[in-house]
Design an enzyme around this catalytic site. Sequence first.
Site, PDB file in Angstrom:
ATOM      1  CG  ASN B  22     -78.910  18.787  24.083  1.00  0.00           C
ATOM      2  OD1 ASN B  22     -79.866  18.176  24.551  1.00  0.00           O
ATOM      3  ND2 ASN B  22     -78.422  19.867  24.646  1.00  0.00           N
ATOM      4  CB  SER B  45     -74.684  19.614  29.217  1.00  0.00           C
ATOM      5  OG  SER B  45     -75.728  19.579  30.171  1.00  0.00           O
ATOM      6  CD  GLU B  46     -80.222  21.405  27.900  1.00  0.00           C
ATOM      7  OE1 GLU B  46     -79.410  20.593  27.424  1.00  0.00           O
ATOM      8  OE2 GLU B  46     -81.358  21.087  28.294  1.00  0.00           O
ATOM      9  CG  ASN B  47     -75.619  22.786  32.419  1.00  0.00           C
ATOM     10  OD1 ASN B  47     -75.510  21.968  31.510  1.00  0.00           O
ATOM     11  ND2 ASN B  47     -75.059  22.616  33.584  1.00  0.00           N
ATOM     12  CB  SER B  87     -75.492  26.900  25.878  1.00  0.00           C
ATOM     13  OG  SER B  87     -75.963  25.585  25.804  1.00  0.00           O
TER      14      SER B  87
END
Lengths: 232, 218
Positions: B22, B45-47, B87
Amino acid sequence: MNKVVANAGEAIKGIRDNMTLMVGGFGLCGIPENCIAALVKSGVKGITCISNNAGVDDFGLGLLLQTRQIRKMISSYVGENAEFERQMLSGELEVELIPQGTLATRCLASGYGMPAIFTPAGVGTEIANGKEVRNFNGKDYLMEYAFEADFAMVKAWKGDPAGNLIYRDTARNFNPLMAMAGKITVAEVEELVKPGELDPNQVHTPGIFVHRIFRGEKYEKRIEQRTVRKHS
Amino acid sequence: MLDKNGIAKRIAKEVKDGMYVNLGIGIPTLVANFIPKGFNVELQSENGILGMGPFPYEGEEDPDLINAGKQTVTLLPGASIFDSAMSFGMIRAQKVDLTILGAMEVSEKGDIANWKIPGRMVKGMGGAMDLVAAAKHIIVAMQHVNKAGESKLLPECTLPLTGVRCVRKIVTELAVLDITPHGFKLLERAPGVTVEEIKKATAGKLVIEGEIPEMVID
């Protein structure tokens, strides 16, 4: 089942002053543009808004900030919005900043019928103030409550009259979680298809969670940070 | 002294084949450009992306496809998309191997502050608190000193914390350092930078053992 309503105005009926609303989206990606526009038109005030971000000055939730319809924001990241920062620093707008994973999981807990979660996020920081800390297997966790929201407003790519929803790419983000968590869930979609046209295997949100659905009149789908590379 | 790309290049050497990584906003995003070709590394990607690709070609931007910095991106073959709870599930459950993020301050104990300057700047923590509380391995990419020339590597953070005792490694324009029980351990010097300069720029406890090599980046 037929949950189709004519338009955004119909879909937000029953939203009154001082209610708590969940609004899907990440930045300007996957936001319920038509519901937000209808809320601006409705003039409803004193909204507590649970949403990861607060839009930009002239789009997304920023529109509801401009009209001062939002009393409190619960978000994880609010940069890129000058009016928001001004209202927050002057104390006109109440803001509760919480970790993004905590925000997502508090939505999830609500949708899954669980009252609280334990997360390591924020242990030892100021957001832990006043919260119960529990130790599991030698590690500290904060207890965080499931959200309660009067309405959830989500945006999907495709939906059918029963309220089954399919999202597209990263426009998914918080939408399926919030769809499960609203006392009343309103879904706006780009394409409203006939019953049976969605492949049941591909449905992200089963219709049982959705109370009202409509096809959005128009989608601007604004890009916040247009980043490209050149053909070499 | 390293520029932003230099810091990113040096951090890229910490990325191993087969990792899920990340990358935060800013210098960490640049690390993607220096991961060796042939490495099988998936960017998270944390979205809601695993298998994030480079920026799209001009004209191919898609408003439905952005990274956590809200920049338009692409998907690589084999990518997957998921919601925000899943996520952070993969982050909290330590499926993500390495987190690289920026910081305003880091303490000699590994505390990190990067989300708020009281009364002045409040943008929010985004996913940073979740990431630092759970990640297996955290590398911080940052400037050694602020614009006023004051050290950002401190005995204790002065700004509100993002996480406690979580940072393992720091790469700055001057040096590579590990966080150890004894403080910041100096591992490498940036090209042309002396140990004396690093000492001067570090307010927290600095551990120097033996000869400190100059870092090798191509």
